[in-house]
Motif scaffolding. Structure first.
Motif, mmCIF file in Angstrom:
data_model
loop_
_atom_site.group_PDB
_atom_site.id
_atom_site.type_symbol
_atom_site.label_atom_id
_atom_site.label_comp_id
_atom_site.label_asym_id
_atom_site.label_seq_id
_atom_site.Cartn_x
_atom_site.Cartn_y
_atom_site.Cartn_z
ATOM 1 N N GLY A 176 0.983 -1.173 -0.087
ATOM 2 C CA GLY A 176 -0.059 0.229 -0.028
ATOM 3 C C GLY A 176 0.786 1.244 0.047
ATOM 4 O O GLY A 176 0.596 2.265 -0.752
ATOM 5 N N VAL A 177 1.821 1.450 0.685
ATOM 6 C CA VAL A 177 2.810 2.330 0.885
ATOM 7 C C VAL A 177 3.512 2.798 -0.554
ATOM 8 O O VAL A 177 3.624 3.948 -0.878
ATOM 9 C CB VAL A 177 3.804 2.286 1.891
ATOM 10 C CG1 VAL A 177 4.908 3.452 1.841
ATOM 11 C CG2 VAL A 177 3.133 2.438 3.401
ATOM 12 N N ALA B 297 2.358 1.716 -3.568
ATOM 13 C CA ALA B 297 1.417 2.014 -4.616
ATOM 14 C C ALA B 297 1.181 3.525 -4.291
ATOM 15 O O ALA B 297 0.932 4.459 -5.445
ATOM 16 C CB ALA B 297 0.090 1.170 -4.418
ATOM 17 N N THR B 298 1.032 3.981 -2.932
ATOM 18 C CA THR B 298 0.599 5.535 -2.903
ATOM 19 C C THR B 298 1.842 6.359 -3.446
ATOM 20 O O THR B 298 1.524 7.311 -3.948
ATOM 21 C CB THR B 298 0.561 5.778 -1.356
ATOM 22 O OG1 THR B 298 -0.456 4.779 -0.913
ATOM 23 C CG2 THR B 298 0.366 7.079 -1.147
ATOM 24 N N GLY B 299 3.208 5.886 -3.155
ATOM 25 C CA GLY B 299 4.324 6.428 -3.836
ATOM 26 C C GLY B 299 4.291 6.699 -5.150
ATOM 27 O O GLY B 299 4.608 7.734 -5.770
ATOM 28 N N VAL C 103 1.641 6.628 -7.215
ATOM 29 C CA VAL C 103 0.465 7.563 -7.625
ATOM 30 C C VAL C 103 0.993 8.971 -7.255
ATOM 31 O O VAL C 103 0.843 9.969 -8.393
ATOM 32 C CB VAL C 103 -0.889 7.352 -6.755
ATOM 33 C CG1 VAL C 103 -1.608 8.381 -6.835
ATOM 34 C CG2 VAL C 103 -1.233 5.940 -7.175
ATOM 35 N N ILE C 104 1.755 9.173 -6.271
ATOM 36 C CA ILE C 104 2.070 10.653 -5.864
ATOM 37 C C ILE C 104 3.261 11.058 -6.922
ATOM 38 O O ILE C 104 3.293 12.172 -7.471
ATOM 39 C CB ILE C 104 2.634 10.861 -4.401
ATOM 40 C CG1 ILE C 104 1.581 10.574 -3.460
ATOM 41 C CG2 ILE C 104 3.481 11.908 -4.209
ATOM 42 C CD1 ILE C 104 1.872 10.457 -2.226
ATOM 43 N N ARG D 118 3.591 9.808 -10.009
ATOM 44 C CA ARG D 118 3.294 10.154 -11.236
ATOM 45 C C ARG D 118 2.467 11.600 -11.334
ATOM 46 O O ARG D 118 2.412 12.134 -12.301
ATOM 47 C CB ARG D 118 2.232 8.928 -11.708
ATOM 48 C CG ARG D 118 1.496 8.808 -12.764
ATOM 49 C CD ARG D 118 0.825 7.767 -13.373
ATOM 50 N NE ARG D 118 1.550 6.563 -13.131
ATOM 51 C CZ ARG D 118 0.986 5.153 -13.123
ATOM 52 N NH1 ARG D 118 -0.289 5.116 -13.069
ATOM 53 N NH2 ARG D 118 1.781 4.266 -13.020
#
Length: 60
Positions: A14-15, A17-19, A21-22, A24
């Motif tokens: 999850g961490v 994937a969040t990184g 997205v940010i 991008r």
């Protein structure tokens, strides 16, 4: 103990994937030239001025 490992791996995924997205979104934001930013801001101001029914604090 096995479910703790799975929970930890899910948290790490999850961490990560969040990184992604940010990062991008940041690359997309930095890709604009200053003139493109000015043009977009002017369009937003014109659009918000054209819609008087929109509440003052909610104009974009």
């Amino acid at each position: 103990m096995r479910w703790w490992k799975m929970l930890g791996l899910a948290g790490i995924a999850g961490v990560a994937a969040t990184g992604v997205v940010i990062a991008r979104a940041e690359r997309r934001r930095r890709a604009y030239t200053p003139e493109e930013i000015r043009t977009r801001l002017r369009e937003r101001v014109e659009a918000s001025a054209a819609d008087p029914d929109q509440p003052e604090g909610r104009r974009s």
